[in-house]
Design a protein around this motif. Structure first.
Motif, PDB file in Angstrom:
ATOM      1  N   PHE A 433      10.575 -46.480  53.695  1.00 23.41           N
ATOM      2  CA  PHE A 433      10.029 -47.226  52.617  1.00 23.41           C
ATOM      3  C   PHE A 433       9.731 -46.134  51.595  1.00 23.41           C
ATOM      4  CE2 PHE A 433       6.974 -49.074  49.757  1.00 23.41           C
ATOM      5  CZ  PHE A 433       7.383 -50.383  49.711  1.00 23.41           C
ATOM      6  N   LEU A 434       8.841 -45.115  52.031  1.00 27.11           N
ATOM      7  CA  LEU A 434       8.272 -44.197  51.175  1.00 27.11           C
ATOM      8  C   LEU A 434       9.651 -43.474  50.472  1.00 27.11           C
ATOM      9  CD1 LEU A 434       5.079 -43.058  52.849  1.00 27.11           C
ATOM     10  CD2 LEU A 434       5.175 -44.663  50.895  1.00 27.11           C
ATOM     11  N   TYR A 435      10.361 -43.121  51.459  1.00 23.30           N
ATOM     12  CA  TYR A 435      11.634 -41.989  51.039  1.00 23.30           C
ATOM     13  C   TYR A 435      12.307 -42.614  50.046  1.00 23.30           C
ATOM     14  CZ  TYR A 435      15.615 -39.284  51.296  1.00 23.30           C
ATOM     15  OH  TYR A 435      16.743 -38.366  50.975  1.00 23.30           O
ATOM     16  N   GLU A 436      12.751 -43.859  50.223  1.00 26.35           N
ATOM     17  CA  GLU A 436      13.710 -44.612  49.300  1.00 26.35           C
ATOM     18  C   GLU A 436      13.213 -44.756  47.853  1.00 26.35           C
ATOM     19  OE1 GLU A 436      13.039 -49.452  50.555  1.00 26.35           O
ATOM     20  OE2 GLU A 436      14.659 -48.254  51.099  1.00 26.35           O
ATOM     21  N   ARG A 437      11.802 -44.718  47.446  1.00 28.01           N
ATOM     22  CA  ARG A 437      11.315 -44.583  46.550  1.00 28.01           C
ATOM     23  C   ARG A 437      10.568 -43.063  45.940  1.00 28.01           C
ATOM     24  NH1 ARG A 437      11.002 -49.456  48.808  1.00 28.01           N
ATOM     25  NH2 ARG A 437      10.638 -51.449  47.581  1.00 28.01           N
ATOM     26  N   TYR A 438      11.089 -42.157  46.592  1.00 29.96           N
ATOM     27  CA  TYR A 438      10.529 -40.767  46.347  1.00 29.96           C
ATOM     28  C   TYR A 438       8.918 -40.601  46.368  1.00 29.96           C
ATOM     29  CZ  TYR A 438      14.971 -39.114  45.022  1.00 29.96           C
ATOM     30  OH  TYR A 438      16.253 -38.610  45.201  1.00 29.96           O
ATOM     31  N   LEU A 439       8.368 -41.762  47.308  1.00 24.71           N
ATOM     32  CA  LEU A 439       6.680 -41.761  47.272  1.00 24.71           C
ATOM     33  C   LEU A 439       6.444 -41.099  48.479  1.00 24.71           C
ATOM     34  CD1 LEU A 439       5.899 -45.350  46.514  1.00 24.71           C
ATOM     35  CD2 LEU A 439       4.954 -43.387  45.516  1.00 24.71           C
ATOM     36  N   ASP A 440       7.322 -40.257  49.213  1.00 25.34           N
ATOM     37  CA  ASP A 440       6.772 -39.574  50.343  1.00 25.34           C
ATOM     38  C   ASP A 440       6.179 -38.489  50.135  1.00 25.34           C
ATOM     39  OD1 ASP A 440       9.421 -38.855  49.267  1.00 25.34           O
ATOM     40  OD2 ASP A 440       9.674 -37.512  50.869  1.00 25.34           O
ATOM     41  N   ASN A 441       6.302 -37.632  48.765  1.00 23.36           N
ATOM     42  CA  ASN A 441       5.315 -36.708  48.341  1.00 23.36           C
ATOM     43  C   ASN A 441       5.506 -35.724  49.698  1.00 23.36           C
ATOM     44  OD1 ASN A 441       4.246 -37.296  45.940  1.00 23.36           O
ATOM     45  ND2 ASN A 441       2.889 -38.703  47.000  1.00 23.36           N
ATOM     46  N   GLY A 442       6.604 -35.145  50.051  1.00 25.56           N
ATOM     47  CA  GLY A 442       6.899 -34.055  51.174  1.00 25.56           C
ATOM     48  C   GLY A 442       6.382 -34.662  52.476  1.00 25.56           C
ATOM     49  N   MET A 443       5.906 -35.659  52.763  1.00 26.02           N
ATOM     50  CA  MET A 443       5.293 -36.274  53.924  1.00 26.02           C
ATOM     51  C   MET A 443       6.089 -36.726  54.977  1.00 26.02           C
ATOM     52  SD  MET A 443       1.884 -37.990  52.584  1.00 26.02           S
ATOM     53  CE  MET A 443       2.718 -39.458  52.043  1.00 26.02           C
ATOM     54  N   ARG A 444       7.425 -36.656  54.837  1.00 27.70           N
ATOM     55  CA  ARG A 444       8.468 -37.152  55.637  1.00 27.70           C
ATOM     56  C   ARG A 444       8.328 -36.741  56.973  1.00 27.70           C
ATOM     57  NH1 ARG A 444      12.982 -40.767  55.303  1.00 27.70           N
ATOM     58  NH2 ARG A 444      13.568 -41.277  57.534  1.00 27.70           N
ATOM     59  N   ILE A 445       7.981 -37.600  58.084  1.00 29.73           N
ATOM     60  CA  ILE A 445       7.977 -37.449  59.400  1.00 29.73           C
ATOM     61  C   ILE A 445       8.907 -38.244  60.203  1.00 29.73           C
ATOM     62  CG2 ILE A 445       6.338 -37.286  61.343  1.00 29.73           C
ATOM     63  CD1 ILE A 445       4.310 -36.697  59.381  1.00 29.73           C
ATOM     64  N   ASP A 446       9.922 -37.789  61.076  1.00 27.77           N
ATOM     65  CA  ASP A 446      10.315 -38.467  61.847  1.00 27.77           C
ATOM     66  C   ASP A 446       9.631 -38.693  63.194  1.00 27.77           C
ATOM     67  OD1 ASP A 446      12.645 -38.810  60.357  1.00 27.77           O
ATOM     68  OD2 ASP A 446      13.387 -36.886  61.021  1.00 27.77           O
ATOM     69  N   PHE A 447       9.188 -39.994  63.339  1.00 25.88           N
ATOM     70  CA  PHE A 447       8.446 -40.514  64.500  1.00 25.88           C
ATOM     71  C   PHE A 447       9.307 -41.012  65.580  1.00 25.88           C
ATOM     72  CE2 PHE A 447       6.085 -41.403  60.790  1.00 25.88           C
ATOM     73  CZ  PHE A 447       4.906 -40.755  61.123  1.00 25.88           C
ATOM     74  N   ASP A 448       8.850 -40.793  66.973  1.00 29.64           N
ATOM     75  CA  ASP A 448       9.333 -41.282  68.264  1.00 29.64           C
ATOM     76  C   ASP A 448       9.118 -42.623  68.135  1.00 29.64           C
ATOM     77  OD1 ASP A 448      10.424 -41.484  70.747  1.00 29.64           O
ATOM     78  OD2 ASP A 448       9.248 -40.172  71.518  1.00 29.64           O
ATOM     79  N   LYS A 449      10.446 -43.253  68.237  1.00 30.51           N
ATOM     80  CA  LYS A 449      10.328 -44.861  68.134  1.00 30.51           C
ATOM     81  C   LYS A 449       9.862 -45.467  69.653  1.00 30.51           C
ATOM     82  CE  LYS A 449      15.245 -45.335  69.511  1.00 30.51           C
ATOM     83  NZ  LYS A 449      16.497 -45.962  69.438  1.00 30.51           N
TER      84      LYS A 449
END
Length: 599
Positions: A433-449
């Motif tokens: 959700f954050l990434y698709e709006r450029y709201l991630d502010n460089g915080m993108r983390i891939d979590f273990d599902k």
């Protein structure tokens, strides 16, 4: 007979209203016994926080995770206490302790009894006076450890004298809000008209609701010893609404919610749908007061007794002890739709809030600032066996309206998420959700599902200044189409750059119309082409929005148009990414954080 009962009912509730006026006439300095009594009750609510502060395991956990927001709250029916920790722009932490004292329990039961007495003759009318005293203290501290270990607020700590004021820390704020009013509800008994029999303890029917209140909001801030910054705010509020729901009658009488309180509701309402409109008048004065002079100290003590004439008289006479720093007047109109399902162990709901405000602020140097605010918020909550989740998406446009104001506006986008028991799958959805709006502010983390992460908080914001919005309003077609293509993550940013290119794109991805109607029978290649055509259609909608922003409509209409586009679940991701692409991420102001045991 019914007329007589209506008169009796009105008189009883009027007595309640008159007896509740102490909430507005309440004098701090002359009621030390009242404060001591309140403090004794409130301290019981803080007892668990003191025990937690003495628990080294709890302190170590808090220091490791460093959650923001509410870290402690206690009280459901009766006095409530709460501690919040918020980040400060200067790197410090703001600790806000708050205490809310509502209608005393005996008085609530009296109102409840009154409503039950008339229920047999007037089942469609209920009402009650409302009153609340809210105290809070805001303290800036240097470390998170100091924030969680800070001694809790006590009502008797209110700065009711010069000595107590000087004992505050520099920059510390103490706030008191006193509210009283009246709330009523009328059942529109459609089910009765249909001869539907319902249980006596419940009411399932459309409802019309009205709430009127007056609030006095006072803040005292210590600038330095003997120098107080005093804010006096008067609020007149009227809310009216209609709803449909199944509610226990106790909740309807005691709490009378015009809108549901998904997070902190009193009583129990399993099914609720509401539409609400409210109007608020705001008058605010900010004074700088010198307590070292006899005149200033006298004015301060009179102010504590809610006699503001001393301060006003000194200011108007030009006395150096008092300085009027700012005066603000305004009007706020709010509309809200909300719904909620509450089945005790599982509940969910959402609020959709639109607000328009018009304000005028005058400063001591003669500067006069006029502006309007356009705000949209969506707040959603879910509580089930997997934990408690809350999301808040907020858009706020500020439009200067002075004659010489810039022909632009500012825009702030905020998003927050919290979950008491989050899974990797849920957190990946938030990251998307954050990434698709450029709201991630460089915080993108891939979590273990497959991992459970416990309590997690996410916050992100983007601020578009008036200069940034000007770039959007003045963007040329080439840059606009290039930015839109990049928003769809096409490697060729010139893929739609001209009308000829867009026609070629349509032709290359053409799918027979009769095949589209049978999407399930399409081949993988046809589905891919159809997706490309849908992208172009959405891109054209985004282009039309920006093109209208460039038109000769008023600045306020442009702000409304952009807010409307950004609240659309379909348009918002592309519009927001295109905005960032046009301006450049490095030219925007943003901040964010992720809190939790992530590793």
């Amino acid at each position: 007979m019914k007329t007589a009962l209506v008169i009796i009912f009105t008189l009883i509730l009027s007595i309640g209203v008159s007896s509740s006026t102490y909430a507005i006439d309440y004098s701090v300095s002359d009621n030390q016994d009242v404060l001591l009594d309140i403090n004794k009750t409130i301290n019981k609510r803080w007892r668990d926080l003191k025990e937690l502060q003495e628990n080294s395991d709890w302190v170590d956990t808090q220091l490791k995770l460093q959650y923001f927001g509410t870290i402690y709250q206690k009280g459901w029916f009766g006095p409530k206490v709460q501690r919040q920790i918020m980040p400060s722009l200067d790197g410090k932490y703001i600790v806000v302790d708050s205490i809310s004292v509502g209608v005393p329990i005996l008085k609530q039961m009296a109102y409840l009894g009154t409503n039950f007495l008339i229920r047999s003759s007037l089942p469609f009318i209920q009402g009650t006076p409302t009153e609340e005293r809210h105290f809070s203290k805001a303290t800036a501290v240097d470390s998170y450890e100091e924030a969680i270990e800070l001694k809790h607020m006590e009502v008797i700590d209110l700065p009711t004298s010069r000595e107590r004021f000087n004992s505050l820390r520099v920059g510390q704020q103490v706030n008191t809000v006193l509210t009283s009013g009246f709330a009523s509800r009328v059942n529109l008994l459609w089910l009765d008209f249909l001869n539907v029999v319902i249980p006596e303890v419940t009411t399932f029917a459309p409802k019309a609701k009205l709430k009127i209140s007056k609030s006095l909001d006072v803040t005292i801030e210590k600038e330095q010893n003997d120098i107080a910054i005093i804010t006096i705010k008067h609020l007149d509020d009227m809310s009216k609404g209609a709803g449909l729901g199944l509610s226990l009658i106790v909740d309807e009488i005691i709490d009378l919610p015009i809108s549901i309180g998904i997070n902190e509701s009193q009583g129990y309402s399993p099914i609720v749908f509401n539409l609400k409109k409210s109007k608020q008048e705001i008058n605010q004065l900010i004074y700088r007061l010198d307590l070292s002079t006899p005149e200033g100290l006298k004015a301060y003590l009179s102010f504590l007794d809610q006699d503001f004439s001393e301060i006003q008289d000194l200011e108007e006479s030009g006395n150096d002890s008092v300085e009027l720093f700012m005066k603000k007047e305004g009007q706020r109109n709010n509309s809200e739709f909300n719904w909620g399902l509450n089945f005790v162990l599982w509940k969910t709901g959402a609020r959709y809030i639109s607000e328009n405000g018009k304000y005028e602020t005058r400063f001591k140097d003669g500067e006069n600032l006029k502006y309007e605010e356009i705000i949209y918020s969506k707040v959603s909550d879910h509580k089930g066996f997997s934990g408690k989740e809350k999301r808040n998406y907020n858009l706020k446009a500020v439009v200067p309206t002075n004659d010489n104001a810039t022909k632009s506006f500012s825009l702030t986008i905020n998003y927050s998420y919290s979950d008491d028991d989050s899974s990797g799958r849920e957190l990946n959805q938030e990251a998307d959700f954050l990434y698709e709006r450029y709201l991630d502010n460089g915080m993108r983390i891939d979590f273990d599902k497959n991992q459970d992460y416990g309590k997690v908080q996410i916050y992100s914001s983007l601020i578009f200044s008036t200069k940034a919005i000007e770039e959007l309003i003045e963007v040329d077609d080439f840059t606009l189409w290039e930015s839109i293509a990049l928003a769809f993550e096409y490697t060729d940013s010139l893929i739609w750059i001209s009308e000829e290119d867009r026609n070629d794109f349509r032709r290359d991805n053409y799918v027979y119309e009769h095949s589209v109607r049978k999407r399930n029978h399409l081949s993988a290649n046809q589905k891919k082409k159809l997706k490309q055509l849908e992208n172009l259609k959405l891109a054209q909608r985004v282009y039309k929005l920006f093109d209208k922003l460039r038109s000769n409509i008023s600045v306020k209409e442009k702000a409304k148009l952009l807010v409307h586009g950004l609240k659309s679940s379909k348009l918002a991701p592309v519009v927001q990414k295109a905005m960032v692409n046009i301006i450049g991420i490095n030219d925007l102001m943003g901040q964010g954080y992720i809190k939790g045991n992530l590793y």
